[in-house]
Design an enzyme around this catalytic site. Structure first.
Site, mmCIF file in Angstrom:
data_model
loop_
_atom_site.group_PDB
_atom_site.id
_atom_site.type_symbol
_atom_site.label_atom_id
_atom_site.label_comp_id
_atom_site.label_asym_id
_atom_site.label_seq_id
_atom_site.Cartn_x
_atom_site.Cartn_y
_atom_site.Cartn_z
ATOM 1 C CG HIS A 106 -2.103 -0.944 1.005
ATOM 2 N ND1 HIS A 106 -2.934 -1.327 2.025
ATOM 3 C CD2 HIS A 106 -2.560 -1.605 -0.109
ATOM 4 C CE1 HIS A 106 -3.848 -2.166 1.569
ATOM 5 N NE2 HIS A 106 -3.633 -2.354 0.278
ATOM 6 C CG HIS A 111 -2.884 -5.235 -8.059
ATOM 7 N ND1 HIS A 111 -2.734 -3.990 -7.499
ATOM 8 C CD2 HIS A 111 -3.805 -5.876 -7.305
ATOM 9 C CE1 HIS A 111 -3.536 -3.881 -6.448
ATOM 10 N NE2 HIS A 111 -4.198 -5.004 -6.306
#
Length: 411
Positions: free
Chosen positions: A249, A380
């Site tokens: 993150h 992703h």
């Protein structure tokens, strides 16, 4: 974005196109004839009997919309399949909002899921789907009514099925993906309110909380956004709410902050670029190769000690994307070297011959299924693959649309 001839360490256009097509093939394999996109196993087969999950379907729809904007054959049909599920099978017509899982009408309704529905709707709208704008208006009305807290200028986390009881917990993961979604929504609608909200979230969590913790970003908070540093200490490998600092993150935020900076232009706060750099540097220093083996650990504690040493594919993908965008913004050769190094690591350990990415590896880079089974998520990996062939823009949606309109490198 630099685009003058081959760049050392960057896949050429043919390699990128082939990798993109293989990932799109996985989206096609995930199509559930009953609606939505199913969960793929380790062999790229849809798992029978497992109901479609909205966050997976929304991500697949977003990827298909980006691919359609990039002119990929068949991607438009995948967008249509995804939009129909988001407007039908996955929608709760009785109580409003979206189900987390198609066959669980009594399950909670969370901001994470709705952020991805908003992202998918923005992407479908940009791709020209005839129902994209209707879906976008629908989800933004739900976000406005149920998930945006104007007093805190943040998103709330989760309600019960009927939107009667709100959970006290607040989460950095959902807030981060709200920033991603809101930036894309602003690109598509031209409404600056969504950019302002994205900035408000980023200011609080990054310029405030992450900076105060020396770029160790807490993920868990109470209802007033006070960090809870002990949350899930007894469940450190939780798939959505792990204990401690989630290294991936930091990298994802690093990239999103640069997109937000681009969106704000001359009005961008001066802290965005140095904060992006600090988060990136912290992730690399505290997460990469820190336990004697190559790869990013999943989490650390607040003293930078690795807690969950599993290697998640999405963390590596976000590192690849963050490195490229940092290089595109700053021209730093070190970021380009990182981009090449992490692609080499992905090819060596994560990317299969069929182009899919192993979802999870153990601490010695062997296939694992401790937290995640199968390979349901190309979001992703797809974004990491196509970023170098897109112009720099606030969001990938805006970048793909600009490319289609001839305002960036050819796909």
């Amino acid at each position: 974005m630099p685009a003058s001839g081959p760049t050392p360490g960057v896949p050429d256009a043919g390699t990128t196109a082939a990798a993109e097509e293989r990932l799109l093939d996985l989206v096609t394999r995930a199509v559930d004839p009953a609606g939505g996109f199913g969960w793929l196993d380790d062999r790229g087969r849809r798992t029978p009997g497992r109901a479609p999950e909205t966050w997976v379907g929304a991500r697949m729809t977003h990827v298909a919309a980006l691919a359609h904007l990039r002119g990929r054959d068949g991607a438009g049909d995948l967008v249509d399949h995804g939009v129909r599920a988001l407007r039908g099978l996955l929608r709760d017509d009785d109580r409003g909002g979206w189900l987390a899982v198609a066959d669980r009408p009594e399950g909670p309704k969370d901001a994470y899921t709705h952020a991805f529905v908003a992202l998918a709707a923005a992407s479908a709208t940009a791709a020209g789907h005839p129902d994209g704008a209707v879906l976008l208006d629908d989800v933004l009305a739900v976000v406005e009514q149920r998930f945006w807290d104007p007093d805190q200028e943040m998103v709330v986390e989760a309600w019960d099925a009927g939107f009667t009881t709100l959970e006290d917990y607040r989460g950095g993961n959902a807030a981060m993906h709200a920033v991603e979604a809101f930036t894309a929504v602003a690109d598509v609608t031209g409404d600056p309110r969504w950019t302002a909200r994205a900035l408000a979230i980023a200011t609080r969590l990054v310029d405030g909380v992450a900076r105060a913790h020396h770029w160790r970003l807490p993920e868990h908070f109470d209802a007033r956004w006070v960090p809870d540093l002990e949350h899930h200490r007894d469940q450190p490998d939780h798939p959505f709410r792990p204990y401690g600092v989630t290294v991936g993150h930091l990298l994802e935020w690093s990239r999103l902050l640069l997109g937000l900076r681009h969106a704000l232009g001359a009005g961008a706060p001066g802290w965005l670029l140095p904060a992006s750099t600090s988060l990136y540097d912290a992730a690399v220093a505290r997460g990469w190769h820190v336990d004697g083996a190559p790869g990013f650990v999943y989490t650390t504690d607040f003293a930078d000690v690795p807690v969950v040493r599993l290697r998640m594919h999405w963390v590596l993908a976000e590192a690849i994307g963050a490195a490229w965008v940092r290089h595109a913004v700053t021209g730093e050769p070190g970021a380009l070297a990182d981009h090449a190094r992490w692609w080499d690591h992905a090819r060596a350990h994560v990317v299969d011959a069929d182009g899919s990415w192993r979802h999870e590896l153990d601490a010695r880079n062997r296939p694992s299924a401790h937290v995640w089974t199968g390979r349901p998520d190309v979001y992703h990996a797809y974004q990491a693959t196509v970023l170098p062939s897109l112009p720099l823009a606030p969001s990938l949606v805006a970048a793909a649309r600009a490319q289609r309109e001839g305002r960036g490198p050819a796909a």
